[in-house]
Design a protein around this motif. Structure first.
Motif, PDB file in Angstrom:
ATOM      1  N   SER A   1      30.813   9.125 -11.898  1.00  0.00           N
ATOM      2  CA  SER A   1      31.025   9.041 -10.448  1.00  0.00           C
ATOM      3  C   SER A   1      31.199  10.418  -9.812  1.00  0.00           C
ATOM      4  O   SER A   1      31.123  10.553  -8.596  1.00  0.00           O
TER       5      SER A   1
ATOM      6  N   SER B   1      24.628  13.683  -3.232  1.00  0.00           N
ATOM      7  CA  SER B   1      25.460  12.476  -3.188  1.00  0.00           C
ATOM      8  C   SER B   1      25.936  12.124  -1.786  1.00  0.00           C
ATOM      9  O   SER B   1      26.457  11.021  -1.573  1.00  0.00           O
TER      10      SER B   1
ATOM     11  N   LYS C   1      25.751   4.710  -4.391  1.00  0.00           N
ATOM     12  CA  LYS C   1      26.913   5.216  -5.111  1.00  0.00           C
ATOM     13  C   LYS C   1      27.892   4.118  -5.476  1.00  0.00           C
ATOM     14  O   LYS C   1      28.660   4.247  -6.422  1.00  0.00           O
TER      15      LYS C   1
ATOM     16  N   LYS D   1      26.416   2.919  -8.558  1.00  0.00           N
ATOM     17  CA  LYS D   1      25.932   4.021  -9.390  1.00  0.00           C
ATOM     18  C   LYS D   1      24.486   3.791  -9.834  1.00  0.00           C
ATOM     19  O   LYS D   1      24.166   3.766 -11.031  1.00  0.00           O
TER      20      LYS D   1
END
Lengths: 113, 121
Positions: free
Chosen positions: B28, B52, B68, B71
């Motif tokens: 992450s 990101s 995100k 993931k």
């Protein structure tokens, strides 16, 4: 032509022999890398260098030695080749920016008998 | 350990169709993602990247989507051509390069296993 070149492109050697794979880049990139590529493992980092005379280990450094006496060259040496080192080796480089984009060479296919 | 993986190792499509190649990542903390294309006998070539703080980025015929929450990363190729046949790798950059007293670490780039894309005429 400018770029990143590897030599030899193909090499067959015997167990126990020393082999050196050469890598040369003309961009004056600070960072240089050596990866090996094997089926089922993808690309794995062997060693990298942030600048001349600065090198560090990657994921799979055992059995390999590197040097970086000049910015443009980053040779990889197998001091005593083993069959498990049969692989395709890729050299890569990038500039100092904090991004991951790498420029790869064409690869060196090494077979250890 | 942390790794980047692919859902599908092979993908076959017809010329002209759209292709979607998927990739799952586990770190992450990764802040940058890249897609590479590798043709037979050649080194990987950069296709497109995404940071990101974005969830979508478009290039020429390619789009990268980043989710995100789950993931997940995907590469979409529009109007796939036979020349698109190759192995596609995703890679994640799991941290910024650090340079300082004795520090020479770089942003660690971890590659996935790869997906073989075959485009049929």
């Amino acid at each position: 032509d400018a770029g990143i070149t590897q030599s030899p492109r193909y090499k067959i050697t015997e167990t126990g022999r020393q082999v050196t794979l050469m890598c040369h880049q003309t961009w004056s990139h600070s960072y240089m890398f050596w990866y090996r590529q094997d089926l089922g493992h993808g690309l794995r980092l062997i060693y990298y260098s942030a600048a001349a005379d600065i090198t560090d280990k990657g994921e799979v450094p055992d059995g390999y030695v590197v040097s970086r006496s000049k910015t443009e060259n980053f040779p990889l040496t197998l001091e005593s080749a083993t069959r498990s080192q049969t692989s395709v080796y890729f050299c890569a480089s990038r500039d100092r920016r904090d991004t991951g984009e790498l420029f790869f060479g064409e690869g060196s296919r090494l077979t250890v008998l | 350990g942390e790794s980047v993986g692919l859902h599908l190792p092979t993908l076959s499509v017809q010329e002209g169709d759209n292709s979607i190649i998927n990739c799952a990542y586990s770190n992450s903390a990764s802040d940058y993602f890249i897609w590479y294309k590798q043709e037979s006998g050649k080194g990987p070539q950069f296709i497109i990247d995404i940071r990101s703080n974005m969830d979508k980025r478009q290039g020429q015929r390619v789009t990268v989507l980043l989710n995100k929450t789950v993931k997940h990363l995907s590469l979409q190729i529009a109007a796939t051509q036979p020349g698109d046949s190759a192995v596609y790798f995703c890679a994640e950059n799991s941290g910024p390069a650090r340079e300082g007293a004795g520090g020479t670490s770089y942003g660690k780039l971890t590659f996935g296993q790869g997906t073989i894309l075959t485009v049929h005429p």
